[in-house]
Design a protein around this motif. Structure first.
Motif, PDB file in Angstrom:
ATOM      1  N   LYS A  17      20.460  22.946  50.710  1.00  0.00           N
ATOM      2  CA  LYS A  17      21.062  23.847  51.699  1.00  0.00           C
ATOM      3  C   LYS A  17      22.563  23.585  51.714  1.00  0.00           C
ATOM      4  CE  LYS A  17      20.886  26.077  55.876  1.00  0.00           C
ATOM      5  NZ  LYS A  17      20.266  27.322  56.244  1.00  0.00           N
ATOM      6  N   GLU A  40      23.915   9.682  56.586  1.00  0.00           N
ATOM      7  CA  GLU A  40      23.137  10.264  55.492  1.00  0.00           C
ATOM      8  C   GLU A  40      22.331   9.149  54.825  1.00  0.00           C
ATOM      9  OE1 GLU A  40      23.036  13.501  54.657  1.00  0.00           O
ATOM     10  OE2 GLU A  40      24.638  14.232  55.971  1.00  0.00           O
ATOM     11  N   ARG A  64      25.730  23.138  53.490  1.00  0.00           N
ATOM     12  CA  ARG A  64      25.968  22.766  54.894  1.00  0.00           C
ATOM     13  C   ARG A  64      27.446  22.765  55.279  1.00  0.00           C
ATOM     14  NH1 ARG A  64      23.100  17.086  54.522  1.00  0.00           N
ATOM     15  NH2 ARG A  64      24.372  16.741  56.372  1.00  0.00           N
ATOM     16  N   GLN A  65      28.329  23.274  54.429  1.00  0.00           N
ATOM     17  CA  GLN A  65      29.762  23.160  54.708  1.00  0.00           C
ATOM     18  C   GLN A  65      30.471  24.290  53.977  1.00  0.00           C
ATOM     19  OE1 GLN A  65      28.838  19.857  52.004  1.00  0.00           O
ATOM     20  NE2 GLN A  65      31.055  19.559  51.914  1.00  0.00           N
ATOM     21  N   GLU A 117      28.517  29.309  53.087  1.00  0.00           N
ATOM     22  CA  GLU A 117      27.887  28.316  53.962  1.00  0.00           C
ATOM     23  C   GLU A 117      26.565  28.882  54.476  1.00  0.00           C
ATOM     24  OE1 GLU A 117      29.122  25.375  57.661  1.00  0.00           O
ATOM     25  OE2 GLU A 117      30.538  26.895  56.976  1.00  0.00           O
ATOM     26  N   GLY A 118      25.514  28.052  54.429  1.00  0.00           N
ATOM     27  CA  GLY A 118      24.200  28.519  54.859  1.00  0.00           C
ATOM     28  C   GLY A 118      23.306  28.944  53.705  1.00  0.00           C
TER      29      GLY A 118
END
Length: 602
Positions: free
Chosen positions: A115, A552, A117-118, A62-63
């Motif tokens: 990216k 979204e 994100r989860q 994540e990230g």
């Protein structure tokens, strides 16, 4: 020090001392091609990624900044990859004809960059024609930052992906052509005479006669659990005989990440003598639920934690039409695995009921039959029955000659008790009936509770009704009576809270998948505890609802994840737009992709 080494050292130090806002870049190259593969003893041409069948496991934290270079080395067809369950910009979602993405042309490349994100268990697959069925799918695992478990109960010493899939010796184009010829092309599991006797025995002759009359009138098969048969079921690309095996040491906890990456199959999953604790559904953490088995629809994922005590366990995923198993093993690392696997005994195959058709006690109130075209299904006379299970000559008909129907009923019951007990296992009624042993716990949707509180607990501002139906004569599947190419897109305002109401007017279960966002499944939990799902199974004749915060922007596919249902029209576009922008994005689906990009096979 050479310039090259010096540059590498500088890059390493930059990452080491980078501010937290600098994401680590995780990069992959995927070369999509075709090659000869031999899974079942017969060589066939299938999709390959980096020269292998199936596609590789992709891992992120994540990230991370994900950078995935996809190179189309196919000579004659476009391709695409969709990152199933990932939150990302519309252009990166990978559906041709959506958000300006045109697919990846032969000899072309596309860079997916987003990216991460989860965290959780996800997967990726083609969204072009039938390439997913032909092998273009793989697992995608995102670990929490620093690989720390989300919660204490999720701590595990080993971590394995268990990806289930269905392999067919016939290629996807030909399967679709066969279904277009006849919706019953693969229906080789007709009811037997033994099934009829079982029904008479359980319900009496009159009720059986009424039930059969209604199915005849609808021209439908009670055994229609799967549109396609003839599959070999795989675990991580391996057949039961190849027996994919995960090792463990004594006293260890093991995380198993189950992914149903099949094109058309539902599975009932169990590990005999080993309890499973479900900790995640569709990649999203849930409060732990101890179960003995669970049913997993196409495109769903479940993570379970197990604590193996024996030396050896067999993972058994049985297809719901009972046509076969995907098999794998867990094995103590100090002991050699058994020379060969034991194929389990198949459970009884369920027969569909009137409740599965949305009807109760023979009434048509809940479902308008004229909306469905069943002309492809011949009346269910004895030509629908498989007589091979039972020789009629073995029965004593002499006493039937002068009897009325009432006496026949009693006589049949007595005769069947003595003569036909061994013909067939007790019939199992109803799509949802998995023949779970008494005392065993099977996971239900109602058991799922989000591990963390839902951030948006607003009630729905409005409801989007999505009716799922089909025309069997031409093997066409629809949402709100229209196939994708004829449907107007669904429109949602950015930030709006809506209820998606899936009403299944068909006799098939549909795993309905929404791209780009998670739905909160209305499963009896309080709004704050509802689980996140990217795919919800809507059983035959049932209604399932889910709440959605449209947060979204973009054009998002919403479709049945049974590949040939989607290909035959059960798909639409859900547009999330700022109110002022809605006019610019509202176009009918005809203007989107070509038939090929929309997965339709003609």
């Amino acid at each position: 020090m050479s310039a090259k080494i010096y540059a590498g050292v500088i890059a390493s130090f930059s990452l080491l001392f980078a501010p937290a806002s600098w994401a680590a870049i995780k990069e992959y190259h995927l070369n999509i091609d075709q090659g000869m593969v031999n899974i079942t003893g017969k060589s066939v041409k299938r999709m390959t990624v980096n020269g292998k069948f199936i596609a590789p496991l992709l891992e992120f934290e994540e990230g991370d900044e994900a950078v995935i270079h996809v190179h189309n080395q196919l000579k004659d067809q476009d391709t695409s990859l969709h990152w199933h369950g990932l939150l990302l910009p519309g252009l990166m979602d990978g559906v041709p004809g959506f958000n300006g993405f045109k697919g990846i042309q032969p000899n072309g490349s596309f860079e997916y960059r987003f990216k991460v994100r989860q965290n959780g268990t996800y997967w990726y697959h083609a969204h072009s024609k039938g390439q997913e069925q032909d092998g273009l799918y793989g697992a995608l695992v995102i670990y929490p930052k620093g690989k720390q478990p989300v919660a204490q109960h999720e701590k595990a010493d080993r971590d394995y992906v268990v990806m289930l899939s269905d392999f067919h010796e016939t290629n996807s184009d030909q399967i679709m052509a066969n279904l277009k010829k006849s919706a019953e092309y693969y229906q080789n599991q007709r009811e037997t005479v033994g099934d009829v006797w079982q029904q008479v025995k359980q319900k009496g002759l009159k009720a059986t006669w009424q039930d059969r009359s209604m199915w005849n009138q609808m021209r439908m098969l009670k055994t229609d659990l799967s549109d396609v048969t003839g599959y070999t079921f795989l675990v991580n690309g391996k057949t039961p005989q190849q027996n994919w095996t995960g090792a463990f040491s004594a006293g260890e906890k093991v995380r198993l990440r189950f992914i149903n990456a099949s094109a058309m199959s539902f599975f009932d999953v169990r590990i005999p003598n080993l309890k499973m604790t479900v900790v995640s559904a569709d990649g999203q953490p849930v409060q732990p639920v101890a179960v003995d088995e669970f049913r997993i629809g196409a495109a769903e994922t479940y993570d379970v934690i197990v604590e193996p005590k024996q030396v050896h366990y067999q993972i058994e995923a049985e297809s719901i039409d009972r046509s076969g198993f995907a098999i794998a093993s867990l094995q103590r690392d100090t002991v050699a695995p058994p020379a060969q696997i034991e194929m389990p005994k198949a459970r009884p195959r369920a027969l569909l009921t009137m409740q599965d058709m949305g009807m109760d006690h023979g009434t048509h109130a809940q479902m308008d039959m004229k909306d469905m075209d069943h002309t492809a299904h011949k009346p269910m006379s004895t030509d629908h029955l498989d007589h091979t299970a039972m020789k009629m000559s073995d029965m004593d008909h002499s006493s039937h000659d002068s009897m009325g129907m009432g006496k026949m009923n009693d006589m049949h019951q007595q005769q069947m008790t003595s003569q036909h007990e061994n013909v067939k296992a007790e019939s199992v009624q109803g799509w949802a009936n998995a023949s779970t042993p008494i005392g065993h716990k099977a996971l239900q949707y109602a058991d799922l509770k989000s591990l963390t509180p839902q951030p948006d607990t607003r009630p729905a501002e409005r409801e989007l009704v999505i009716r799922l139906g089909g025309t069997m004569e031409r093997y066409m599947w629809t949402m709100n009576g229209k196939k994708f190419s004829d449907a107007e897109p669904l429109q949602v305002k950015f930030g709006e809270r809506i209820r998606l109401k899936f009403i299944n007017d068909s006799m098939m279960a549909h795993p309905m998948h929404l791209h780009g966002m998670f739905m909160q499944l209305e499963n009896g939990q309080a709004a704050i505890d509802m689980p996140n799902k990217h795919t919800v199974v809507v059983p035959p004749g049932q209604t399932v609802t889910a709440l959605l915060t449209a947060d979204e922007l973009g054009e998002w596919a919403i479709h049945c994840h049974l590949l040939y249902h989607m290909s035959a029209g059960m798909m639409n576009k859900l547009i999330v737009a700022n109110v002022d922008d809605s006019k610019t994005v509202n176009q009918p689906n005809e203007t989107a992709p070509s038939e090929g990009a929309r997965h339709a096979h003609h």
